[in-house]
Scaffold this motif. Structure first.
Motif, short mmCIF file in Angstrom:
data_model
loop_
_atom_site.label_atom_id
_atom_site.label_comp_id
_atom_site.label_asym_id
_atom_site.label_seq_id
_atom_site.Cartn_x
_atom_site.Cartn_y
_atom_site.Cartn_z
N ARG A 170 0.84 -1.21 0.00
CA ARG A 170 0.00 0.00 0.00
C ARG A 170 0.87 1.25 0.00
O ARG A 170 0.59 2.22 -0.73
CB ARG A 170 -0.93 0.00 1.21
CG ARG A 170 -2.08 -0.97 1.14
CD ARG A 170 -3.12 -0.68 2.21
NE ARG A 170 -4.18 -1.68 2.18
CZ ARG A 170 -4.21 -2.75 2.94
NH1 ARG A 170 -3.21 -2.97 3.82
NH2 ARG A 170 -5.20 -3.61 2.86
N SER A 171 1.91 1.26 0.80
CA SER A 171 2.80 2.42 0.87
C SER A 171 3.47 2.68 -0.47
O SER A 171 3.77 3.83 -0.81
CB SER A 171 3.86 2.21 1.95
OG SER A 171 3.26 2.07 3.23
N ALA A 172 3.70 1.62 -1.24
CA ALA A 172 4.35 1.77 -2.55
C ALA A 172 3.37 2.21 -3.62
O ALA A 172 3.78 2.53 -4.74
CB ALA A 172 5.00 0.45 -2.96
N GLY A 173 2.06 2.20 -3.30
CA GLY A 173 1.06 2.69 -4.25
C GLY A 173 0.16 1.64 -4.86
O GLY A 173 -0.60 1.94 -5.78
N ALA A 174 0.19 0.41 -4.34
CA ALA A 174 -0.65 -0.64 -4.89
C ALA A 174 -2.02 -0.67 -4.23
O ALA A 174 -2.19 -0.22 -3.09
CB ALA A 174 0.02 -2.00 -4.71
N ARG A 175 -2.99 -1.18 -4.97
CA ARG A 175 -4.29 -1.49 -4.39
C ARG A 175 -4.17 -2.91 -3.82
O ARG A 175 -3.76 -3.83 -4.53
CB ARG A 175 -5.37 -1.42 -5.47
CG ARG A 175 -6.77 -1.80 -5.00
CD ARG A 175 -7.81 -1.33 -6.02
NE ARG A 175 -7.55 -1.88 -7.35
CZ ARG A 175 -8.29 -2.84 -7.91
NH1 ARG A 175 -9.32 -3.36 -7.25
NH2 ARG A 175 -8.01 -3.26 -9.12
N VAL A 176 -4.52 -3.08 -2.56
CA VAL A 176 -4.31 -4.37 -1.89
C VAL A 176 -5.64 -4.95 -1.45
O VAL A 176 -6.46 -4.28 -0.82
CB VAL A 176 -3.38 -4.21 -0.67
CG1 VAL A 176 -3.18 -5.55 0.02
CG2 VAL A 176 -2.04 -3.62 -1.10
N VAL A 177 -5.84 -6.23 -1.79
CA VAL A 177 -7.00 -6.97 -1.29
C VAL A 177 -6.48 -8.29 -0.72
O VAL A 177 -5.48 -8.83 -1.19
CB VAL A 177 -8.05 -7.24 -2.38
CG1 VAL A 177 -8.64 -5.95 -2.89
CG2 VAL A 177 -7.46 -8.05 -3.52
N GLU A 178 -7.15 -8.79 0.29
CA GLU A 178 -6.78 -10.09 0.86
C GLU A 178 -7.74 -11.14 0.34
O GLU A 178 -8.96 -10.99 0.43
CB GLU A 178 -6.82 -10.05 2.39
CG GLU A 178 -6.33 -11.34 3.03
CD GLU A 178 -6.08 -11.20 4.52
OE1 GLU A 178 -6.19 -12.23 5.23
OE2 GLU A 178 -5.81 -10.07 4.98
N GLN A 179 -7.18 -12.20 -0.23
CA GLN A 179 -8.01 -13.24 -0.82
C GLN A 179 -8.82 -13.95 0.24
O GLN A 179 -8.41 -14.06 1.41
CB GLN A 179 -7.16 -14.24 -1.60
CG GLN A 179 -6.25 -15.10 -0.73
CD GLN A 179 -5.33 -16.00 -1.54
OE1 GLN A 179 -4.19 -15.66 -1.79
NE2 GLN A 179 -5.84 -17.15 -1.97
N THR A 180 -9.97 -14.47 -0.16
CA THR A 180 -10.86 -15.15 0.78
C THR A 180 -10.46 -16.59 1.01
O THR A 180 -10.83 -17.18 2.01
CB THR A 180 -12.30 -15.10 0.27
OG1 THR A 180 -12.37 -15.73 -1.03
CG2 THR A 180 -12.80 -13.66 0.16
N GLY A 181 -9.70 -17.17 0.08
CA GLY A 181 -9.27 -18.55 0.22
C GLY A 181 -7.77 -18.63 0.42
O GLY A 181 -7.16 -17.72 0.96
N THR A 182 -7.18 -19.73 -0.04
CA THR A 182 -5.74 -19.92 0.09
C THR A 182 -5.16 -20.41 -1.22
O THR A 182 -5.85 -21.04 -2.02
CB THR A 182 -5.40 -20.94 1.20
OG1 THR A 182 -6.04 -22.20 0.89
CG2 THR A 182 -5.86 -20.45 2.55
N GLY A 183 -3.89 -20.13 -1.44
CA GLY A 183 -3.20 -20.62 -2.62
C GLY A 183 -3.16 -19.61 -3.75
O GLY A 183 -4.06 -18.78 -3.91
N LYS A 184 -2.10 -19.70 -4.55
CA LYS A 184 -1.90 -18.76 -5.66
C LYS A 184 -3.01 -18.88 -6.70
O LYS A 184 -3.49 -17.86 -7.22
CB LYS A 184 -0.54 -19.01 -6.30
CG LYS A 184 -0.22 -18.06 -7.44
CD LYS A 184 1.15 -18.35 -8.02
CE LYS A 184 1.47 -17.39 -9.16
NZ LYS A 184 2.82 -17.66 -9.75
N GLY A 185 -3.40 -20.10 -7.02
CA GLY A 185 -4.44 -20.29 -8.03
C GLY A 185 -5.75 -19.65 -7.63
O GLY A 185 -6.40 -18.97 -8.44
#
Length: 301
Positions: free
Chosen positions: A51-66
């Motif tokens: 966020r400090s670097a300027g990105a929009r951040v969301v936390e995923q509801t599940g787990t894993g990259k896919g």
């Protein structure tokens, strides 16, 4: 460069506080202001640094990259083009134009960055290099396409082409699954050279070569069921038939040389051969149906 509103830079992360800040800043400095970080519940400062670097951040509801990629593209990305990369600092914003150009010109709907084109010293261990080569060769043999680096985390694709894919993988198998879907659904795909850097000191990988490599091989084989049924059913049928023939040969030798009968083993051998032959026949029929389906789909286009 494409209009920044048309491109979303998607970065799935998990405990990447040591590198994510530089990654976000590099792409924003390159003119890509729409940077979306999808975090898998990091235990470090990944989210606040991003966020400090300027990105929009969301936390995923599940787990894993896919799962993170699927959720991000379907729920949080409105841009028509997506540039996806890892947050570990191994990919460069300097290659973004090369990745996006085939999409902008209409030459492709999915672009894979070939890490082997310019892999810097220490970027990949010998074990990972061998594993990558084996997986790419297996993919080419099973699915009939040579994408050179199907495990590359540097991807560019249209939002529309992503919606055509049926993706279910939750972990690191997402890249393999996307490559299979491109081959299966004839999504125009091209491979471009990119530079692959070693991870910066102080950052740790979330990849487990043996475990994740096994998952990727299983994903390749599982996906062959609908993309190359002759290989999928034929390989099982061949193993079953061969096992049945070996057991039958043993039973025959025992009867001829020692007059010892193995009724149970004889039944097992016959069953294995019967199942194997049926699977081979099923694979041939399924492959014929798939070929006819593809020809029909091509004619309709």
């Amino acid at each position: 460069m494409a209009d920044s509103d048309a491109v979303c830079v998607l970065v799935p992360t998990l405990d990447e506080a040591a590198t994510i800040g530089d990654v976000v800043r590099d792409f924003r400095d390159a003119g890509y202001e729409n940077v979306l970080v999808v975090d898998g519940g990091s235990r470090d400062d990944t989210q606040s640094v991003a966020r400090s670097a300027g990105a929009r951040v969301v936390e995923q509801t599940g787990t894993g990259k896919g799962q993170a990629v699927r959720e991000a593209v379907t729920e949080h990305v409105d841009a028509p083009y997506v540039l996806m990369l890892d947050g570990d600092g191994t990919y460069s914003a300097d290659d973004a134009e090369t990745m996006l150009e085939p999409l902008m010109t209409g030459d492709a709907d999915h672009v894979i960055g070939d890490r082997f084109a310019d892999m810097r010293a220490g970027a990949m261990t010998p074990l990972n290099r061998i594993g990558n080569r084996l997986i790419n060769r297996a993919f080419g043999f099973i699915h009939g396409e040579s994408f050179r680096d199907i495990l590359s985390g540097y991807r560019a694709f249209t939002h529309e082409s992503f919606e055509q894919m049926h993706l279910t993988s939750d972990g690191f198998g997402i890249e393999t699954e996307m490559a299979v879907e491109c081959a299966k659904r004839s999504i125009p795909t091209t491979v471009v050279p990119v530079t692959y850097f070693p991870r910066p000191e102080g950052s740790n990988t979330n990849l487990h070569p043996v475990r994740d490599g096994g998952i990727i091989f299983l994903e390749l084989y599982r996906r062959a069921k609908t993309n190359n049924p002759l290989f999928y059913f034929g390989s099982i049928g061949t193993v079953s038939t061969a096992a049945g023939v070996l057991v039958a040969a043993y039973v025959a030798v025992e009867w001829i040389t020692r007059q010892v009968s193995h009724e149970v083993l004889a039944i097992v051998a016959a069953f294995a051969i019967l199942v194997g032959v049926q699977l081979l026949m099923f694979g041939l029929l399924a492959d014929l149906i798939l070929t006819l389906h593809r020809e029909d789909r091509h004619d309709r286009k």
